[in-house]
Scaffold this active site. Sequence first.
Site, PDB file in Angstrom:
ATOM      1  N   ARG A  12       0.793  -1.119   0.087  1.00 55.46           N
ATOM      2  CA  ARG A  12       0.342  -0.059  -0.201  1.00 55.46           C
ATOM      3  C   ARG A  12       0.954   0.917  -0.556  1.00 55.46           C
ATOM      4  NH1 ARG A  12      -3.522   0.540   4.235  1.00 55.46           N
ATOM      5  NH2 ARG A  12      -2.329  -0.690   6.107  1.00 55.46           N
ATOM      6  N   ILE A  14       3.127   5.053   0.005  1.00 54.87           N
ATOM      7  CA  ILE A  14       4.151   4.679  -0.543  1.00 54.87           C
ATOM      8  C   ILE A  14       5.170   3.231  -0.315  1.00 54.87           C
ATOM      9  CG2 ILE A  14       7.067   5.427   0.063  1.00 54.87           C
ATOM     10  CD1 ILE A  14       5.330   7.850   1.781  1.00 54.87           C
ATOM     11  N   ASN A  82      10.273   0.574   4.442  1.00 61.25           N
ATOM     12  CA  ASN A  82       9.510   1.611   3.917  1.00 61.25           C
ATOM     13  C   ASN A  82       8.534   1.106   5.376  1.00 61.25           C
ATOM     14  OD1 ASN A  82       7.449   3.146   2.575  1.00 61.25           O
ATOM     15  ND2 ASN A  82       6.539   1.775   2.289  1.00 61.25           N
ATOM     16  N   THR A  86       1.293   5.147  12.475  1.00 56.99           N
ATOM     17  CA  THR A  86       0.806   6.225  13.351  1.00 56.99           C
ATOM     18  C   THR A  86       0.091   5.567  14.738  1.00 56.99           C
ATOM     19  OG1 THR A  86      -0.333   6.673  11.401  1.00 56.99           O
ATOM     20  CG2 THR A  86       1.818   8.067  12.269  1.00 56.99           C
ATOM     21  N   GLY A 143       2.017  16.301  18.423  1.00 59.66           N
ATOM     22  CA  GLY A 143       1.045  14.730  18.479  1.00 59.66           C
ATOM     23  C   GLY A 143       1.723  13.795  18.007  1.00 59.66           C
ATOM     24  N   TYR A 147       6.448   9.798  16.587  1.00 59.26           N
ATOM     25  CA  TYR A 147       7.043   8.758  15.237  1.00 59.26           C
ATOM     26  C   TYR A 147       8.095   9.760  15.256  1.00 59.26           C
ATOM     27  CZ  TYR A 147       5.413   8.656  10.292  1.00 59.26           C
ATOM     28  OH  TYR A 147       6.121   8.822   8.601  1.00 59.26           O
ATOM     29  N   PRO A 177       9.966  11.859   3.250  1.00 63.11           N
ATOM     30  CA  PRO A 177       9.349  12.700   2.545  1.00 63.11           C
ATOM     31  C   PRO A 177       8.167  12.681   3.009  1.00 63.11           C
ATOM     32  CG  PRO A 177       8.558   9.567   2.520  1.00 63.11           C
ATOM     33  CD  PRO A 177       9.713  10.146   3.428  1.00 63.11           C
ATOM     34  N   ILE A 180       2.258  12.895   1.952  1.00 64.48           N
ATOM     35  CA  ILE A 180       2.252  11.896   0.259  1.00 64.48           C
ATOM     36  C   ILE A 180       0.445  11.510   0.921  1.00 64.48           C
ATOM     37  CG2 ILE A 180       2.801  10.110  -1.259  1.00 64.48           C
ATOM     38  CD1 ILE A 180       4.943  13.074  -0.353  1.00 64.48           C
TER      39      ILE A 180
HETATM   40  N1  CAA Z   1      -0.165  23.473  16.435  1.00 64.35           N
HETATM   41  C1  CAA Z   1      -0.073  23.585  17.636  1.00 64.35           C
HETATM   42  N2  CAA Z   1      -1.334  23.888  18.315  1.00 64.35           N
HETATM   43  C2  CAA Z   1      -2.257  22.665  17.501  1.00 64.35           C
HETATM   44  C3  CAA Z   1      -1.986  21.750  16.764  1.00 64.35           C
HETATM   45  C4  CAA Z   1      -0.355  22.265  15.781  1.00 64.35           C
HETATM   46  N3  CAA Z   1      -0.597  21.259  14.743  1.00 64.35           N
HETATM   47  N4  CAA Z   1      -2.413  20.752  16.079  1.00 64.35           N
HETATM   48  C5  CAA Z   1      -3.819  20.824  17.304  1.00 64.35           C
HETATM   49  N5  CAA Z   1      -3.478  22.018  18.045  1.00 64.35           N
HETATM   50  C6  CAA Z   1      -4.378  21.915  19.787  1.00 64.35           C
HETATM   51  C7  CAA Z   1      -5.177  22.598  19.002  1.00 64.35           C
HETATM   52  O1  CAA Z   1      -5.703  23.259  17.625  1.00 64.35           O
HETATM   53  C8  CAA Z   1      -6.401  21.975  20.433  1.00 64.35           C
HETATM   54  O2  CAA Z   1      -6.268  24.003  20.998  1.00 64.35           O
HETATM   55  P1  CAA Z   1      -7.202  24.583  21.997  1.00 64.35           P
HETATM   56  O3  CAA Z   1      -7.530  23.236  22.378  1.00 64.35           O
HETATM   57  O4  CAA Z   1      -6.791  25.675  22.765  1.00 64.35           O
HETATM   58  O5  CAA Z   1      -7.954  24.312  21.000  1.00 64.35           O
HETATM   59  C9  CAA Z   1      -5.351  21.583  21.184  1.00 64.35           C
HETATM   60  O6  CAA Z   1      -4.111  21.302  20.713  1.00 64.35           O
HETATM   61  C10 CAA Z   1      -5.509  19.871  21.468  1.00 64.35           C
HETATM   62  O7  CAA Z   1      -5.585  19.595  19.620  1.00 64.35           O
HETATM   63  P2  CAA Z   1      -7.022  18.464  19.225  1.00 64.35           P
HETATM   64  O8  CAA Z   1      -8.315  18.361  20.102  1.00 64.35           O
HETATM   65  O9  CAA Z   1      -6.964  17.858  18.425  1.00 64.35           O
HETATM   66  O10 CAA Z   1      -6.078  17.300  20.320  1.00 64.35           O
HETATM   67  P3  CAA Z   1      -6.322  15.411  20.318  1.00 64.35           P
HETATM   68  O11 CAA Z   1      -5.327  15.088  21.247  1.00 64.35           O
HETATM   69  O12 CAA Z   1      -7.971  15.255  19.923  1.00 64.35           O
HETATM   70  O13 CAA Z   1      -5.752  15.380  19.170  1.00 64.35           O
HETATM   71  C11 CAA Z   1      -3.686  15.230  17.655  1.00 64.35           C
HETATM   72  C12 CAA Z   1      -4.240  16.122  18.587  1.00 64.35           C
HETATM   73  C13 CAA Z   1      -3.639  13.211  17.554  1.00 64.35           C
HETATM   74  C14 CAA Z   1      -2.451  15.770  17.439  1.00 64.35           C
HETATM   75  C15 CAA Z   1      -4.650  15.699  15.830  1.00 64.35           C
HETATM   76  O14 CAA Z   1      -4.855  17.432  16.605  1.00 64.35           O
HETATM   77  C16 CAA Z   1      -4.005  14.869  15.312  1.00 64.35           C
HETATM   78  O15 CAA Z   1      -4.265  14.091  14.644  1.00 64.35           O
HETATM   79  N6  CAA Z   1      -3.054  15.783  14.828  1.00 64.35           N
HETATM   80  C17 CAA Z   1      -2.593  15.691  13.410  1.00 64.35           C
HETATM   81  C18 CAA Z   1      -0.926  15.041  13.437  1.00 64.35           C
HETATM   82  C19 CAA Z   1      -0.692  14.960  12.634  1.00 64.35           C
HETATM   83  O16 CAA Z   1      -0.126  15.569  11.876  1.00 64.35           O
HETATM   84  N7  CAA Z   1       0.240  13.519  11.998  1.00 64.35           N
HETATM   85  C20 CAA Z   1       0.957  13.278  10.989  1.00 64.35           C
HETATM   86  C21 CAA Z   1       0.348  12.232  10.699  1.00 64.35           C
HETATM   87  S1  CAA Z   1       0.785  11.272   9.162  1.00 64.35           S
HETATM   88  C22 CAA Z   1       2.177  11.041   8.533  1.00 64.35           C
HETATM   89  O17 CAA Z   1       3.095  11.024   9.792  1.00 64.35           O
HETATM   90  C23 CAA Z   1       3.341  10.805   7.762  1.00 64.35           C
HETATM   91  C24 CAA Z   1       4.768  11.668   7.623  1.00 64.35           C
HETATM   92  O18 CAA Z   1       6.077  10.931   6.875  1.00 64.35           O
HETATM   93  C25 CAA Z   1       4.715  13.057   6.497  1.00 64.35           C
END
Ligand code: CAA
Length: 233
Positions: A12, A14, A82, A86, A143, A147, A177, A180
């Site tokens: 699946r 990448i 690869n 998460t 978050g 990772y 990366p 993606i």
């Molecule tokens: N920067 C600053 N503040 C942030 C933020 C960020 N990037 N993301 C969320 N917050 C803040 C929110 O605004 C919120 O603030 P308030 O309470 O003041 O409103 C607080 O943090 C809590 O946010 P959530 O309610 O969303 O909290 P949660 O605990 O339910 O979820 C989380 C937090 C799991 C991190 C969720 O925001 C999330 O899934 N974020 C995405 C993380 C991400 O980018 N993962 C990448 C996956 S893909 C990958 O990893 C591939 C790769 O290699 C690139």
Amino acid sequence: MARVALVTGGTRGIGKAVCIALLEEGYSVVATYGGNDERAKAFTEETGIPSHKWDVSDFAACVAGVKQVEAEVGPIDILVNNAGITRDGTLQKMEHAMWQEVIDTNLGSCFNMCRATIDGMRARKFGRVVNVGSINGQGGQYGQVNYAAAKSGIHGFTKALAQEGARSNITVNAIAPGYIDTDMVAAVPDNVLEKIVAGIPVGRLGKASEIARGVVFLVADDAGFLTGGQHMY
Ligand code: CAA
């Protein structure tokens, strides 16, 4: 005879794109996968590339899996680490298991698979290893302490093993990366992903095939002087 390339998490995202690109280059390709039998079956039917199921975070499973693949298709000359997962969450909400699973799967697998294949590569004086890191291993991500730590670890692992492999014509590179268009990124909440995409200079998610292109370049026989790199996409 075509060199054998093994891609972990190859059915699946990448990994799939990497498998297809390597196949098109004439390599003999094998994919591994961790759990999704349905997608693996569809992948093998679509591409003709065999898929083997084992847990790359399990050292004994990697040793046994490599042995089986090598008995079936020949020695593994090219390894693409690869496979990755998460388990996102802020530190205060992160269970220890979420930390450990990500470290073991994303980083531990690099040790497991390299350890299982390095003796053969050294003996044959040829090897190409590409480890898939992440932009989030370079810059961190809210978050993702698990990772980001694992992916950052991959970059150090790559640089160290590159030094060890150099005299045996084994190159070890990392590709990091950005975001993606994969199942993994699709799982990021929409409102968060919108902000991430807005910050990407080209204004869109990357395509898996765009990462595969870099892997094809790094594993070529004539790429022997290019090692220990962290290539950002
Ligand atoms: N920067 C600053 N503040 C942030 C933020 C960020 N990037 N993301 C969320 N917050 C803040 C929110 O605004 C919120 O603030 P308030 O309470 O003041 O409103 C607080 O943090 C809590 O946010 P959530 O309610 O969303 O909290 P949660 O605990 O339910 O979820 C989380 C937090 C799991 C991190 C969720 O925001 C999330 O899934 N974020 C995405 C993380 C991400 O980018 N993962 C990448 C996956 S893909 C990958 O990893 C591939 C790769 O290699 C690139």
